[in-house]
Design a protein around this motif. Structure first.
Motif, PDB file in Angstrom:
ATOM      1  N   TRP A   1     -13.511   5.796 -40.838  1.00  0.00           N
ATOM      2  CA  TRP A   1     -14.699   4.937 -40.947  1.00  0.00           C
ATOM      3  C   TRP A   1     -14.377   3.665 -41.725  1.00  0.00           C
ATOM      4  CZ3 TRP A   1     -19.907   4.454 -39.723  1.00  0.00           C
ATOM      5  CH2 TRP A   1     -20.722   3.741 -40.608  1.00  0.00           C
TER       6      TRP A   1
ATOM      7  N   GLY B   1     -19.649  11.854 -32.794  1.00  0.00           N
ATOM      8  CA  GLY B   1     -18.853  13.045 -32.564  1.00  0.00           C
ATOM      9  C   GLY B   1     -18.349  13.044 -31.133  1.00  0.00           C
TER      10      GLY B   1
ATOM     11  N   THR C   1     -10.128  12.261 -43.977  1.00  0.00           N
ATOM     12  CA  THR C   1      -9.646  11.442 -42.868  1.00  0.00           C
ATOM     13  C   THR C   1     -10.802  10.840 -42.068  1.00  0.00           C
ATOM     14  OG1 THR C   1      -9.338  13.502 -41.618  1.00  0.00           O
ATOM     15  CG2 THR C   1      -7.391  12.503 -42.598  1.00  0.00           C
ATOM     16  N   ILE C   2     -11.929  11.544 -41.988  1.00  0.00           N
ATOM     17  CA  ILE C   2     -13.098  10.959 -41.328  1.00  0.00           C
ATOM     18  C   ILE C   2     -13.559   9.727 -42.097  1.00  0.00           C
ATOM     19  CG2 ILE C   2     -15.533  11.332 -40.749  1.00  0.00           C
ATOM     20  CD1 ILE C   2     -14.791  14.297 -40.262  1.00  0.00           C
TER      21      ILE C   2
ATOM     22  N   GLU D   1     -10.553   9.882 -35.081  1.00  0.00           N
ATOM     23  CA  GLU D   1     -10.095  10.871 -36.051  1.00  0.00           C
ATOM     24  C   GLU D   1      -9.853  12.192 -35.345  1.00  0.00           C
ATOM     25  OE1 GLU D   1     -10.280  13.833 -39.382  1.00  0.00           O
ATOM     26  OE2 GLU D   1     -11.217  13.776 -37.409  1.00  0.00           O
ATOM     27  N   CYS D   2      -8.617  12.710 -35.452  1.00  0.00           N
ATOM     28  CA  CYS D   2      -8.224  13.929 -34.732  1.00  0.00           C
ATOM     29  C   CYS D   2      -7.851  15.070 -35.668  1.00  0.00           C
ATOM     30  CB  CYS D   2      -7.036  13.622 -33.815  1.00  0.00           C
ATOM     31  SG  CYS D   2      -7.303  12.291 -32.643  1.00  0.00           S
TER      32      CYS D   2
ATOM     33  N   GLY E   1     -10.252  16.399 -38.491  1.00  0.00           N
ATOM     34  CA  GLY E   1     -11.382  17.240 -38.867  1.00  0.00           C
ATOM     35  C   GLY E   1     -11.487  17.496 -40.350  1.00  0.00           C
TER      36      GLY E   1
ATOM     37  N   LEU F   1     -20.796   5.717 -35.677  1.00  0.00           N
ATOM     38  CA  LEU F   1     -20.044   6.948 -35.927  1.00  0.00           C
ATOM     39  C   LEU F   1     -20.514   7.985 -34.917  1.00  0.00           C
ATOM     40  CD1 LEU F   1     -18.122   8.653 -37.769  1.00  0.00           C
ATOM     41  CD2 LEU F   1     -20.167   9.306 -39.054  1.00  0.00           C
TER      42      LEU F   1
ATOM     43  N   THR G   1     -16.325   4.424 -34.662  1.00  0.00           N
ATOM     44  CA  THR G   1     -15.514   5.514 -35.206  1.00  0.00           C
ATOM     45  C   THR G   1     -15.883   6.793 -34.466  1.00  0.00           C
ATOM     46  OG1 THR G   1     -15.535   4.470 -37.397  1.00  0.00           O
ATOM     47  CG2 THR G   1     -14.854   6.770 -37.280  1.00  0.00           C
ATOM     48  N   THR G   2     -14.891   7.415 -33.833  1.00  0.00           N
ATOM     49  CA  THR G   2     -15.118   8.633 -33.070  1.00  0.00           C
ATOM     50  C   THR G   2     -14.390   9.792 -33.741  1.00  0.00           C
ATOM     51  OG1 THR G   2     -15.423   7.509 -30.947  1.00  0.00           O
ATOM     52  CG2 THR G   2     -14.686   9.794 -30.867  1.00  0.00           C
ATOM     53  N   VAL G   3     -15.107  10.887 -33.990  1.00  0.00           N
ATOM     54  CA  VAL G   3     -14.527  12.059 -34.644  1.00  0.00           C
ATOM     55  C   VAL G   3     -14.277  13.136 -33.592  1.00  0.00           C
ATOM     56  CG1 VAL G   3     -14.829  13.848 -36.393  1.00  0.00           C
ATOM     57  CG2 VAL G   3     -15.685  11.530 -36.809  1.00  0.00           C
TER      58      VAL G   3
END
Length: 373
Positions: free
Chosen positions: A278, A315, A273-274, A266-267, A269, A313, A287-289
């Motif tokens: 997921w 960051g 969308t996060i 997710e690009c 923020g 999940l 899942t990488t934020v």
């Protein structure tokens, strides 16, 4: 005297003004900028999503040529091309000691606390509280790249790898390190895995290219703008989904047995969308934020789904990258033609084009805008 884009107060329009920079002191370097990327983090600083002392010169993704150096600086010399590093590591804190230099406790504590004086002391010396109450300018995110020249701490510059044009090298300072690191260090994408990338801006384009370099099989790009599809596919996307309330369902439909992708990045923020990223990830996936959101963006999960899906999940700060380690690797990809930085730039602008670039970001238009000096 140099020109700079100044943020007089949070939420105020940028002002293009002449400023006076000091000569570099001990452990400092003066750099003439060749180019600076306009990053979403600069927009977040300007509108208050992230905090910055004001008045400030923003801009943190840039490259240029060393003009002069202060006492004790030996790793660069006048005439050298350098990439600005907005989050330099101190090498002594706990995180640096365990190899997590991207989480350095001192990275944003003023490593490059250089102050500039504007050409008009009366204008900036006025006691307006919203303008900072004085004539000192703060370098946004340490490096103040939205200026023709800047003075930074020596650990905020890294030599440009051989054969990389300065205008391309500017993107290495944030978008590319972040996107590459998100794929290779945070999500750890493996060959053959499926990847969904949410947000096709500058960082998203770097993520797409990095997923392709990692050997990902299916790469799904998600964006609210249909106009981004061509950019996304050129960067490596095999599929494109227009963001909507059913995004997660659409992404899952594209995967085998509608199970979801192995990795979602997710690009943007934003909470929505996060959550969609997921929900697009398969059981046991990652899942990488990467996107930086505000404190008001609350994402909720129930305890049962966390158990049931077994997803991870995480960051991601600066791509979990170590610039000294990763820049040579990125340079090899660029020289081999695997990583194309110029394709990420959808417009070249001057300093006065930065406000319009911010507007385009908010509207979801284009990839990376590049200030070329």
């Amino acid at each position: 005297m140099v020109r700079a884009a100044i943020l007089p107060a949070v939420g105020s329009p940028l002002e293009i003004r002449d400023i006076e920079l000091p000569e570099p002191g001990p452990g400092q370097v003066r750099v003439r900028l060749a180019a600076a990327g306009v990053c979403h983090s600069d927009l977040s600083l300007s509108n208050g999503t992230m905090r910055v002392p004001v008045p400030a010169v923003l801009g943190h993704e840039g490259a240029g040529t060393v003009v002069s150096v202060g006492e004790g600086v030996t790793h660069v010399a006048p005439g050298d091309g350098v990439v600005l590093n907005w989050a330099p590591s101190c090498g002594t804190c706990h995180h640096c000691g365990i190899g997590e230099v991207w989480l350095c406790a001192s990275a944003l504590s003023g490593a490059a606390s250089v102050y500039a004086r504007t050409a008009s002391a009366a204008r900036w010396g006025s006691p307006r509280p919203e303008a900072g109450g004085g004539t000192d300018l703060h370098p946004g995110l340490n490096v103040a790249a939205f200026a023709e020249e800047t003075v930074v701490a020596a650990n905020c510059v890294l030599p440009v790898p051989e054969g990389i044009p300065l205008t391309d090298a500017a993107l290495l300072g944030c978008a590319v390190l972040t996107g590459y690191g998100a794929v290779h260090h945070s999500a750890r994408v493996r060959a053959g895995e499926s990847v969904a990338v949410f947000g096709v801006g500058g960082v998203g384009l770097a993520v797409l290219q990095s997923a392709r370099i990692a050997g990902a099989g299916q790469i799904v790009a998600v964006d609210m703008s249909p106009a981004k599809e061509e950019l996304a596919r050129a960067a490596g996307a095999t599929d494109f989904v227009i963001a909507s309330e059913t995004t997660a369902k659409e992404v899952r439909k594209l995967t085998g047995a509608a199970q979801g992708v192995d990795v979602a990045v997710e690009c943007v923020g934003r909470a929505l969308t996060i959550r969609a990223a997921w929900d697009s990830t398969r059981r046991g996936g990652r899942t990488t934020v990467v996107g930086i959101g505000g404190k008001d963006q609350q994402v909720t999960f129930n305890a049962l789904e966390i158990f049931h899906f077994g997803r991870t999940l995480s960051g991601c700060v600066y791509g979990n990258s170590d610039p000294e380690r990763d820049l040579p690797v990125l340079a090899d990809h660029i020289r081999a033609g695997r990583l194309d930085l110029s394709s990420m730039v959808t417009e070249q602008i001057g300093l006065d084009g930065i406000p319009a670039a911010f507007d385009n970001m908010l509207a979801g238009k284009g990839g990376r805008a590049l200030v070329v000096f």
